[in-house]
Scaffold this motif. Structure first.
Motif, PDB file in Angstrom:
ATOM      1  N   ARG A 241       0.845  -1.184   0.000  1.00  0.00           N
ATOM      2  CA  ARG A 241       0.000   0.000   0.000  1.00  0.00           C
ATOM      3  C   ARG A 241       0.888   1.244   0.000  1.00  0.00           C
ATOM      4  N   TRP A 242       0.525   2.197  -0.840  1.00  0.00           N
ATOM      5  CA  TRP A 242       1.236   3.477  -0.895  1.00  0.00           C
ATOM      6  C   TRP A 242       0.467   4.494  -0.069  1.00  0.00           C
ATOM      7  N   LEU A 243       1.156   5.146   0.856  1.00  0.00           N
ATOM      8  CA  LEU A 243       0.551   6.205   1.668  1.00  0.00           C
ATOM      9  C   LEU A 243       1.326   7.501   1.443  1.00  0.00           C
ATOM     10  N   GLU A 244       0.594   8.601   1.338  1.00  0.00           N
ATOM     11  CA  GLU A 244       1.220   9.919   1.263  1.00  0.00           C
ATOM     12  C   GLU A 244       1.048  10.579   2.619  1.00  0.00           C
ATOM     13  N   LEU A 245       2.142  10.927   3.262  1.00  0.00           N
ATOM     14  CA  LEU A 245       2.119  11.452   4.622  1.00  0.00           C
ATOM     15  C   LEU A 245       2.431  12.944   4.634  1.00  0.00           C
ATOM     16  N   THR A 246       1.726  13.664   5.513  1.00  0.00           N
ATOM     17  CA  THR A 246       2.035  15.059   5.796  1.00  0.00           C
ATOM     18  C   THR A 246       2.164  15.179   7.306  1.00  0.00           C
ATOM     19  N   GLU A 247       3.333  15.580   7.783  1.00  0.00           N
ATOM     20  CA  GLU A 247       3.594  15.584   9.223  1.00  0.00           C
ATOM     21  C   GLU A 247       3.891  16.994   9.711  1.00  0.00           C
ATOM     22  N   THR A 248       3.295  17.328  10.864  1.00  0.00           N
ATOM     23  CA  THR A 248       3.426  18.650  11.460  1.00  0.00           C
ATOM     24  C   THR A 248       3.869  18.506  12.905  1.00  0.00           C
ATOM     25  N   PRO A 249       4.944  19.189  13.318  1.00  0.00           N
ATOM     26  CA  PRO A 249       5.378  19.101  14.720  1.00  0.00           C
ATOM     27  C   PRO A 249       4.371  19.748  15.664  1.00  0.00           C
ATOM     28  N   ILE A 250       4.239  19.167  16.855  1.00  0.00           N
ATOM     29  CA  ILE A 250       3.387  19.720  17.904  1.00  0.00           C
ATOM     30  C   ILE A 250       4.297  20.421  18.907  1.00  0.00           C
ATOM     31  N   LEU A 251       4.029  21.691  19.158  1.00  0.00           N
ATOM     32  CA  LEU A 251       4.868  22.482  20.058  1.00  0.00           C
ATOM     33  C   LEU A 251       4.104  22.853  21.320  1.00  0.00           C
ATOM     34  N   ASN A 252       4.819  22.893  22.465  1.00  0.00           N
ATOM     35  CA  ASN A 252       4.198  23.384  23.696  1.00  0.00           C
ATOM     36  C   ASN A 252       4.348  24.902  23.769  1.00  0.00           C
ATOM     37  N   ASP A 253       3.919  25.493  24.870  1.00  0.00           N
ATOM     38  CA  ASP A 253       3.956  26.952  24.983  1.00  0.00           C
ATOM     39  C   ASP A 253       5.374  27.504  24.946  1.00  0.00           C
ATOM     40  N   GLN A 254       6.354  26.668  25.266  1.00  0.00           N
ATOM     41  CA  GLN A 254       7.754  27.106  25.237  1.00  0.00           C
ATOM     42  C   GLN A 254       8.400  26.887  23.860  1.00  0.00           C
ATOM     43  N   GLY A 255       7.612  26.404  22.911  1.00  0.00           N
ATOM     44  CA  GLY A 255       8.128  26.151  21.584  1.00  0.00           C
ATOM     45  C   GLY A 255       8.885  24.848  21.444  1.00  0.00           C
ATOM     46  N   GLU A 256       8.771  23.966  22.433  1.00  0.00           N
ATOM     47  CA  GLU A 256       9.456  22.680  22.390  1.00  0.00           C
ATOM     48  C   GLU A 256       8.588  21.644  21.691  1.00  0.00           C
ATOM     49  N   VAL A 257       9.234  20.753  20.936  1.00  0.00           N
ATOM     50  CA  VAL A 257       8.498  19.709  20.221  1.00  0.00           C
ATOM     51  C   VAL A 257       8.066  18.632  21.210  1.00  0.00           C
ATOM     52  N   ILE A 258       6.770  18.387  21.270  1.00  0.00           N
ATOM     53  CA  ILE A 258       6.246  17.349  22.167  1.00  0.00           C
ATOM     54  C   ILE A 258       5.620  16.189  21.376  1.00  0.00           C
ATOM     55  N   GLY A 259       5.807  16.220  20.054  1.00  0.00           N
ATOM     56  CA  GLY A 259       5.281  15.140  19.230  1.00  0.00           C
ATOM     57  C   GLY A 259       5.054  15.591  17.808  1.00  0.00           C
ATOM     58  N   VAL A 260       4.411  14.730  17.048  1.00  0.00           N
ATOM     59  CA  VAL A 260       4.109  15.010  15.640  1.00  0.00           C
ATOM     60  C   VAL A 260       2.696  14.556  15.330  1.00  0.00           C
ATOM     61  N   ASN A 261       1.939  15.398  14.657  1.00  0.00           N
ATOM     62  CA  ASN A 261       0.646  15.008  14.110  1.00  0.00           C
ATOM     63  C   ASN A 261       0.834  14.692  12.626  1.00  0.00           C
ATOM     64  N   GLY A 262       0.254  13.591  12.201  1.00  0.00           N
ATOM     65  CA  GLY A 262       0.394  13.205  10.811  1.00  0.00           C
ATOM     66  C   GLY A 262      -0.931  12.880  10.160  1.00  0.00           C
ATOM     67  N   ILE A 263      -1.019  13.174   8.873  1.00  0.00           N
ATOM     68  CA  ILE A 263      -2.187  12.801   8.075  1.00  0.00           C
ATOM     69  C   ILE A 263      -1.707  11.897   6.953  1.00  0.00           C
ATOM     70  N   ALA A 264      -2.311  10.726   6.847  1.00  0.00           N
ATOM     71  CA  ALA A 264      -1.950   9.756   5.816  1.00  0.00           C
ATOM     72  C   ALA A 264      -3.095   9.640   4.811  1.00  0.00           C
ATOM     73  N   GLN A 265      -2.751   9.641   3.561  1.00  0.00           N
ATOM     74  CA  GLN A 265      -3.733   9.413   2.497  1.00  0.00           C
ATOM     75  C   GLN A 265      -3.329   8.168   1.731  1.00  0.00           C
ATOM     76  N   ASP A 266      -4.262   7.247   1.565  1.00  0.00           N
ATOM     77  CA  ASP A 266      -3.986   6.043   0.773  1.00  0.00           C
ATOM     78  C   ASP A 266      -4.042   6.423  -0.697  1.00  0.00           C
ATOM     79  N   VAL A 267      -2.879   6.405  -1.349  1.00  0.00           N
ATOM     80  CA  VAL A 267      -2.787   6.799  -2.763  1.00  0.00           C
ATOM     81  C   VAL A 267      -2.410   5.599  -3.623  1.00  0.00           C
TER      82      VAL A 267
END
Length: 546
Positions: free
Chosen positions: A91-117
């Protein structure tokens, strides 16, 4: 149960989009239930590190690099990964990933959206294969058009080169059969670089070394061997050593027949790997075999007429040869699924095929005699077209994506290839354009970009787009020595609205508030939703600090 922080996003995603979240170490913290269903995996499969779910596809290294950058705080443009379904299909997936930042601007994770292409990739690969097929068929037809009966050997070798390169073969060859002596002889051969010639070793090969092959060819059946183990039982003992001595690992042979007479066969082999010959590859080989058979039959007639000094017969043979090549070229042109247009050296259209009229909406009569530029949509600058034509003049070739305008006024995207066709002196006589409609693909990409950079409820820019616009505004402010205002807006009492009236009322309030703030602000300003009831406004080009 979908966590509340993801519920709104999941509810607003189209059916073929899936949401997931990673912690700072790259482990899944959430996956849309529909993604588990799509891949046939249990939820437990997503308790591992994300990299363990990727196949050993060449794209894996790029995918890991992209996600690692997202985990460091850099938003990523859509990219492709390949995963394996529970049934072992890919299966081919197209991913778009965005970092999640806290109030101090630190990365606390990543949100991703996958589309089955997967379907799109299969369609693209099929379209590319068809485009390659028709391009090669057209090139082969052009080479055949230039065949001179007096110079047949070099012409046939040139055609074998075209076919061999299309198939990525090690060797391509023609064999003539002598039905009286019951032997085959290799008459023409093309070899890829570093592949030794064997034409001199393959003369007067007895039919008996390939039992049953001549009968198969008389029936018009090809011999397709993905590996030597696929040899028919009756051939294995005698034929396998001959093929193995040549280093052959896979082979494809197609008989050349005309009006029921077997003239020989055309063949291709692969010395580097065992491989499958696709339906399109076999179709092109059948087309070539039929054309070669007709050419060889005409050559035989030509020799007989030449020996008899029959000039009238020679003229008839030449005319029949020209008509046959024109028929082949016309067949490829008419039945191609991609749009094709042919212009003269000044870019005036002299012919289009049926696919062109279907894609553009213009009939053939409405098109002939017009400049190819009449399809322009206005979405590209004059510099874009100047660069395109300069590339054509310098290299004789251009390929890229372009937006054109349909007859009904709507715009459409196409993947376009333009090739210059010259005469024997290298002077451009025509341009040939081959294109396919990729509008649906581009719309899907735009939709995915919007999901990645805009809030699903309000349509306002999200944190990622806000950060990008804020950086741009700061650079502009420094350059122009103006002022910049940043406002943080938090709604008081919003929780009470949700508790008393329900989430639907709260969503309605947020959407209407966002719309009003957009109306108040100027077009150059930005208002972004960064949290449940939190907004940030960026006001540019301020003249004073009061």
């Amino acid at each position: 149960m979908v966590p509340k922080i993801y519920q709104q996003l999941v509810e607003h995603l189209p059916d073929n989009f899936y949401f997931y979240a990673l912690d700072p170490q790259g482990y899944f913290t959430y996956v849309s239930p529909n993604l588990c269903q799509r891949l046939g995996w249990p939820e437990e499969a997503f308790k591992h590190h994300y990299a363990k779910l990727l196949t050993d596809h060449p794209l894996k290294q790029q995918a890991v690099k992209k996600t690692e950058l997202a985990l460091k705080g850099f938003a990523q443009k859509p990219y492709l990964v390949v995963v394996r379904h529970e049934d072992q299909s890919l299966r081919w997936l197209e991913l778009t990933e965005t970092p999640i930042l806290n109030d101090q601007g630190e990365v606390i994770g990543v949100n991703g959206i996958a589309q089955d292409v997967t379907q799109r990739r299969v369609a693209e690969e099929s379209s590319e294969a068809l485009r390659h097929f028709y391009k090669t068929a057209a090139e082969l037809a052009l080479a055949n058009n230039r065949l001179r009966l007096k110079d047949l050997d070099s012409g046939l070798t040139s055609c074998l080169r075209i076919l061999g390169e299309y198939l990525n073969a090690s060797r391509a060859y023609l064999f003539h059969n002598d039905l009286i002596a019951r032997t085959w002889s290799n008459t023409h051969e093309w070899c890829a670089p570093d592949i030794p010639s064997v034409i001199h070793d393959l003369q007067d090969v007895p039919f008996e070394l390939f039992p049953g092959l001549i009968e198969r060819f008389h029936r018009g059946e090809a011999l397709v061997l993905e590996k030597l183990d696929d040899l028919p039982t009756e051939m294995a003992a005698t034929a396998r050593p001959i093929l193995a001595d040549q280093g052959i690992r896979s082979v494809l042979m197609q008989p050349m027949q005309i009006e029921g007479e077997l003239l020989g066969f055309i063949g291709f082999d692969d010395n580097l790997q065992e491989r499958e010959f696709t339906d399109l590859e076999q179709a092109l080989l059948r087309l070539a075999a039929d054309n070669f058979a007709a050419t060889l039959a005409r050559y035989r007639e030509y020799q007989r007429a030449a020996q008899a000094r029959d000039e009238l017969a020679l003229d008839v043979i030449r005319r029949k040869a020209a008509e046959e090549q024109l028929r082949l070229s016309a067949s490829v042109f008419t039945h191609a699924r991609e749009g094709i247009l042919i212009t003269d050296a000044d870019a005036y259209i002299i012919d289009v095929n049926q696919a062109f009229t279907q894609i553009t909406g213009y009939s053939r009569d409405e098109t002939l005699g017009r400049k190819a530029g009449f399809l322009k949509s206005g979405q590209h600058s004059e510099q874009f077209y100047q660069k395109m034509w300069q590339n054509l003049l310098d290299n004789g070739y251009w390929q890229g994506e372009i937006w054109n305008q349909h007859k009904d006024g709507r715009t459409y995207a196409e993947l376009l290839t333009i090739s210059a066709v010259g005469d024997s002196h290298g002077q451009v006589q025509h341009y040939v354009g081959l294109f396919s409609d990729i509008t649906l693909q581009k719309r899907q990409e735009e939709q995915l970009q919007r999901i990645a950079h805009y809030d699903a409820l309000t349509g306002l820019p999200n944190r990622v787009l806000l950060a990008d616009r804020l950086q741009t505004a700061m650079r502009r402010t420094a350059r122009e020595k103006s002022l910049l205002g940043v406002f943080y807006i938090d709604l008081d009492g919003f929780k009470a609205v949700n508790d008393a009236q329900g989430h639907q009322a709260g969503d309605y309030l947020l959407a209407n508030l966002a719309e009003r703030m957009q109306i108040i602000l100027r077009e150059m300003d930005t208002i972004s939703r960064v949290g449940g009831d939190e907004f940030v406004a960026v006001i540019t080009d301020l003249q004073t600090d009061t």
